[in-house]
Design an enzyme around this catalytic site. Structure first.
Site, PDB file in Angstrom:
ATOM      1  N   LYS A  80       0.855  -1.381   0.094  1.00  0.00           N
ATOM      2  CA  LYS A  80      -0.139   0.133  -0.017  1.00  0.00           C
ATOM      3  C   LYS A  80       0.875   1.095  -0.037  1.00  0.00           C
ATOM      4  CE  LYS A  80      -3.692   2.174   2.801  1.00  0.00           C
ATOM      5  NZ  LYS A  80      -4.553   2.286   3.913  1.00  0.00           N
ATOM      6  N   SER A 155      -9.581   2.035   3.159  1.00  0.00           N
ATOM      7  CA  SER A 155      -8.996   2.902   2.373  1.00  0.00           C
ATOM      8  C   SER A 155      -7.833   1.943   1.469  1.00  0.00           C
ATOM      9  CB  SER A 155      -8.141   3.843   2.860  1.00  0.00           C
ATOM     10  OG  SER A 155      -7.026   3.227   3.989  1.00  0.00           O
ATOM     11  N   SER A 179      -9.786  -0.163   7.679  1.00  0.00           N
ATOM     12  CA  SER A 179      -9.230  -0.019   6.205  1.00  0.00           C
ATOM     13  C   SER A 179      -8.516  -1.333   5.378  1.00  0.00           C
ATOM     14  CB  SER A 179      -8.111   1.111   5.930  1.00  0.00           C
ATOM     15  OG  SER A 179      -8.949   2.157   5.659  1.00  0.00           O
TER      16      SER A 179
HETATM   17  N1  GLN Z   1     -12.746   4.340   6.535  1.00  0.00           N
HETATM   18  C1  GLN Z   1     -12.247   5.031   7.796  1.00  0.00           C
HETATM   19  C2  GLN Z   1     -11.799   6.408   7.588  1.00  0.00           C
HETATM   20  O1  GLN Z   1     -11.910   6.971   6.620  1.00  0.00           O
HETATM   21  C3  GLN Z   1     -11.342   4.003   8.058  1.00  0.00           C
HETATM   22  C4  GLN Z   1      -9.676   4.462   7.239  1.00  0.00           C
HETATM   23  C5  GLN Z   1      -8.639   3.298   7.791  1.00  0.00           C
HETATM   24  O2  GLN Z   1      -8.962   2.432   8.432  1.00  0.00           O
HETATM   25  N2  GLN Z   1      -7.444   3.830   7.204  1.00  0.00           N
HETATM   26  O3  GLN Z   1     -11.067   7.075   8.472  1.00  0.00           O
END
Ligand code: GLN
Length: 487
Positions: A80, A155, A179
């Site tokens: 990532k 994400s 995420s």
């Molecule tokens: N979707 C969540 C956010 O926008 C979690 C993101 C993540 O785990 N990096 O904060």
């Protein structure tokens, strides 16, 4: 079983490599071919690291010949875009970091390199890991390999999609509120967030430092345990990384007989839970019960407040962490300014996307004098209550089972205008982050032709328990991660 090496698990590929039925270079070649065809549609990768991959594959072949091969020798992985790799452009999915090449490699990635893994490239993600669909990427959206007009989740959407589409045997993501687990669920692969402090965050571009953890995406539970085991353990370069023995593979194949699995009633009543998802989860619970587990009702009474607390704490930490991106030291810099303040403002306005700016503003507000007690402090108190909910629940069960995401993958563009509906994607996962718990998502069937994920949460430092339940489910359901987009 398919014989295409791009569809296999790590242990299956390991066998082919060890038996010399395939070389690491051939395996790399097959993956690059697969990326060339599939990624034109999926768009999981932001950039390929073909030269590094060729060198690593060559080294793996040499080690295999010499008998010095590590456990991951020759295994193709995708990383990532939030994990620093020396000399490889790393941008956190953001224009503000365009062109940034870290001077060092983070600990988790380095440990995988040391075990012989071959890095194929950098995967797409929501900007600074803020989002649930990968549509907040500063570059382009990634498409779900099961249905190209749908999101892969986020994400870490690029990493999940790469494994789902047969473009990498495993990949790495980061999980702050869900995420890893949510995109794993939406793409039909396995994804795990370890206990906070299990894996070093050194070299992870920080979003919310008290919540972030690095974890793997794989095609089998055993692979997941192996990658976690390889990355885990004390690191003097991250003071929050615990000095604990790494026993995550203990009892992996012991089954769930006589285990008590908690079913939190609040997790089945969340807003927007799709009936097809609920049905698939219910079936998965029946499978675990048939395999010998005892299902017990548990309650997590503060679930409703989790989302609000998370969306104060995570933006507060992000507003502080992202202050360093000001055009002076890293990445992009807007030169056309009269003074330093204007240079900061112009760089940040141009370099950050809308969601990142929204979070920085919300977080700065929540931390500002006069509002700190009402928002940040209050959210921290709620966080403690949520942790206590889990402690109470674990007094009567060994692990907690639920859905990972209330919905299957949704159409690209359907939630981008409504941040709150996007935030709701995390309602079943972010409790695990607030409480620092390990959690895994395993595919458990389909709804409307799209994958559904079963989440297993365990007490802190009990990755072994979460993995054992997931493994028992995989076996009992005869679940095999299928590669999507095969024509
Ligand atoms: N979707 C969540 C956010 O926008 C979690 C993101 C993540 O785990 N990096 O904060």
């Amino acid at each position: 079983m398919t014989l295409d090496p791009t569809h296999l698990t790590i242990s299956e590929v390991r066998h082919l490599l060890d038996e010399r039925e395939l070389s690491a270079r051939e395996l790399l070649g097959l993956h690059l071919e697969r990326i060339e065809t599939a990624d034109a549609d999926v768009k999981a990768f932001l950039r390929l690291t073909t030269k590094t991959a060729a060198d690593q594959a060559q080294a793996a072949d040499r080690a295999l010949r010499d008998g010095t091969a590590g456990p991951l020798a020759g295994i193709p992985m995708a990383v990532k875009d939030v994990l620093c790799v020396k000399g490889v452009e790393t941008t956190a999915g953001s224009q503000i970091l365009k062109g940034f090449k870290p001077p060092y490699t983070g600990t988790a990635v380095q440990r995988l390199f040391d075990a012989g893994a071959v890095m194929l490239g950098v995967t797409n993600c929501d900007e600074f890991a803020m989002g649930s669909s990968t549509e907040n990427s500063g570059y382009f959206p990634t498409h779900n390999p099961w249905s190209l007009d749908r999101v892969p989740g986020g994400s870490s959407g690029g990493s999940a999609a790469a494994v789902a589409a047969g473009e990498a045997t495993f990949s790495l993501g980061s999980d702050t509120g869900g995420s890893i687990r949510q995109p794993a669920a939406l793409c039909g692969v396995i994804g795990m967030k370890p206990t906070y402090g299990r894996v070093s965050r050194y070299g992870l571009i920080a979003f919310a430092s008290s919540l972030d953890q690095i974890g793997p995406f794989t095609r089998s539970v055993e692979d997941c345990a192996l990658i976690l085991q390889t990355m885990a353990g004390h690191d003097p370069l991250d003071s929050t990384c615990a000095d604990r023995t790494n026993d995550v593979m203990r009892g992996l194949h012991d089954g769930v007989e006589k285990m008590r699995l908690g079913v939190p009633r609040e997790y089945f009543e969340v807003e927007g839970m799709e009936p097809g998802v609920r049905l698939a989860i219910q079936k998965a619970l029946n499978t675990l019960e048939a395999a010998g587990a005892e299902l017990v009702d548990v309650s997590l009474p503060h679930t409703d407040y989790g989302l609000a607390a998370y969306y104060i704490i995570a933006p507060a930490e992000c507003s502080s962490n992202l202050a360093r991106f000001d055009g002076v030291r890293y990445g992009m810099s807007e030169q056309d300014a009269q003074n330093i303040t204007e240079a900061y403002t112009k760089t940040r306005r141009k370099g950050f996307g809308a969601e990142v700016r929204r979070r920085v503003m919300l977080g700065t507000y929540a931390l500002s004098s006069g509002y700190y007690d009402a928002y940040y402090l209050k959210a921290q108190k709620v966080r403690t209550l949520i942790k206590q909910d889990f402690d109470d629940a674990f007094a009567s069960c060994d692990a907690i089972v639920s859905g990972t995401s209330p919905t299957v993958a949704f159409p690209i563009g359907s939630r981008t205008q409504d941040p709150l509906s996007m935030y709701l994607c995390d309602v079943l996962t972010l409790g695990g982050n607030l409480a620092g718990l390990p959690g895994i998502s395993v595919p458990c069937g389909m709804s409307e032709g799209l994958p559904v994920g079963l989440q297993v949460l365990a007490p802190q430092w009990r990755e072994d328990t979460a993995l054992r339940v997931a493994r028992a489910y995989e076996l009992a359901a005869d679940m095999r991660v299928e590669v999507a987009l095969v024509d």
